[in-house]
Design an enzyme around this catalytic site. Structure first.
Site, PDB file in Angstrom:
ATOM      1  CD  GLU A   1       0.479 -13.442  -4.149  1.00 51.26           C
ATOM      2  OE1 GLU A   1       1.526 -13.211  -3.498  1.00 51.26           O
ATOM      3  OE2 GLU A   1       0.176 -12.824  -5.170  1.00 51.26           O
TER       4      GLU A   1
ATOM      5  N   GLY B   1      -1.018  -4.612   0.581  1.00 48.26           N
ATOM      6  CA  GLY B   1      -0.763  -5.809  -0.205  1.00 48.26           C
ATOM      7  C   GLY B   1       0.233  -5.622  -1.328  1.00 48.26           C
TER       8      GLY B   1
ATOM      9  CB  SER C   1       5.586  -5.446  -0.579  1.00 49.11           C
ATOM     10  OG  SER C   1       6.215  -6.411   0.215  1.00 49.11           O
TER      11      SER C   1
ATOM     12  CB  SER D   1       6.160  -4.206   5.984  1.00 47.74           C
ATOM     13  OG  SER D   1       5.880  -5.390   5.277  1.00 47.74           O
TER      14      SER D   1
ATOM     15  CG  ASP E   1       6.532  -9.397  -0.357  1.00 53.01           C
ATOM     16  OD1 ASP E   1       6.217  -9.840  -1.478  1.00 53.01           O
ATOM     17  OD2 ASP E   1       5.739  -9.332   0.596  1.00 53.01           O
TER      18      ASP E   1
END
Length: 418
Positions: free
Chosen positions: A49, A141, A143, A145, A189
């Site tokens: 991360e 969280g 993803s 988008s 992502d």
């Protein structure tokens, strides 16, 4: 965000039915073009991360929660967007010079992609109409988008015969975030969503933009996604601040020009002045040069990047060796580093992971995604999933004051036409 409609589980059939309800069938619209349907997955990042923008390796998997996009060419140059869960129709034209505008809501993500396509020389011979609907929790969280960007980009590319590669779809999604949405995100992502395959995770080298598929064999264990239900937007969070702190740390090390004797078999970096990114450092090399960083905050940011990259490599080896207990241990270590060194967790995520760690059948848990809310994941034995969810939910509600969201997931395929 425009006002939201009541959520329900979306199927491709339901989306097509609503597309015809909104835009009419072929005869009603005077349009003989076919309705094309596309699916774009959410993702979990198993480990790795906040290092995709620091040249690190990350280990995500696409999962079986999808955003769906229905698209049909028009006989004019008009572009029309609708979303099954958000009120309002957004109308544009293929000849527009697309620019970010707050009032355009989710349409900004779509226009950002079109802007990138036009800059790269792709030309639209007509307009099109789109209906979006997603089973991916928004701002959760995992993803949402990027699923929107990549799903839409793939849909447009396939519909108009642009034949853009999966890797270039991912890069276009990242470019749109940088230039259009003003979010200085890494590539992870978009990359996993564009290239993911069922029953695998991907070891992605973010510096080289290359990947290796790793079989995702979890045996009797499943990943549980735990949603804090706390909304946050990357651009409004401290995401960009963390990135600039990492850049500062790298600049300090390069300027210090410290010889490194611990060796690095991959990059063979022998002096900090030659570091291309923070994740080129091994943990042993970090110990050699960390004294150059006087600012305690910057030091902790750098330490997270170096140790997290090392955890990714160890996690992949653990999975290849069917050592799920070791993988679980690394998940906890990752969360602790994100909490203490990178400071992106917060009470909601820490409560979920803390509660998860006490449950029978749970061998690992950590936050996933950008943090500041969003989701955590836990690796839980299939026989204990029901009690795990109930117990963690009870503790979360007692401490935070409202319920979280929970679901078990499996791996899924990347963007595709249905």
């Amino acid at each position: 965000m425009s006002s939201k409609k009541e959520r329900f589980e979306v199927t491709p059939e339901l989306l097509k039915e609503n597309f015809i309800r909104i835009y009419g069938d072929k005869s009603q619209s005077g349009n003989d073009n076919e309705i094309k349907m596309f699916a774009s997955p959410a993702r979990i990042n198993i480990i790795g991360e906040h290092i995709d923008y620091n040249g690190g390796k990350v280990f995500p998997a696409a999962i079986d929660k999808y955003l769906y996009c229905a698209i049909r060419k028009r006989n004019d140059s008009k572009i029309i967007y609708n979303d099954l869960f958000f009120n309002g129709t957004h109308t544009f034209d293929t000849n527009d010079n697309f620019a970010f505008d707050q009032k355009n809501d989710y349409a900004n993500f779509l226009n950002g992609i079109l802007s990138c396509m036009k800059k790269q020389g792709y030309k639209f011979d007509c307009g099109f109409e789109v209906l979006i609907a997603s089973n991916v929790p928004s701002a959760g969280g995992i993803s949402s988008s990027s699923a929107l960007e990549c799903g839409f980009a793939w849909a447009v590319s396939e519909t108009f015969g642009f034949n853009i590669s999966r890797k270039d779809i991912a890069l276009m999604g990242q470019q749109s975030e940088h230039e259009f949405m003003n979010v200085n995100c890494g590539i992870m992502d978009q990359y996993i969503i564009a290239t993911g395959k069922k029953d695998t995770a991907e070891l992605i080298d973010c510096a080289k933009v290359e990947h290796e598929y790793v079989p995702l064999k979890l045996g009797d264990y499943r990943f549980i996604v735990m949603n804090t239900k706390k909304k946050r937007r990357l651009a409004d969070s401290k995401y960009n601040e963390r990135r600039s702190q990492c850049e500062e740390g790298l600049a300090i090390l390069k300027k210090a020009a410290i010889p490194l004797t611990a060796g690095n078999t991959n990059a063979k970096i022998t002096n900090t002045k030659d570091l291309p990114d923070l994740c080129s450092l091994t943990p042993a090399q970090f110990e050699e040069c960390k004294a150059a960083i006087k600012d305690e905050v910057i030091l902790r940011r750098v330490r997270h990047c170096v140790t997290e990259n090392d955890r990714v490599l160890r996690a992949v080896e653990a999975l290849k060796a069917d050592n799920l207990q070791e993988l679980g241990k690394l998940l906890y270590e990752s969360h602790n580093s994100l909490r203490d060194d990178y400071e992106v967790t917060g009470i909601e995520l820490d409560t979920l992971v803390g509660a998860a760690s006490k449950q029978k059948g749970c061998i690992g848990a950590r936050m996933t995604g950008a943090g500041f809310g969003g989701c955590a994941i836990a690796l839980v034995h299939k026989d204990d999933i029901e009690s795990f969810i109930q117990n963690v939910q009870n503790e979360y509600k007692k401490i935070i004051g409202y319920e979280g969201g929970f679901f078990a997931c499996s791996s899924g395929d990347g963007v595709r036409e249905l």
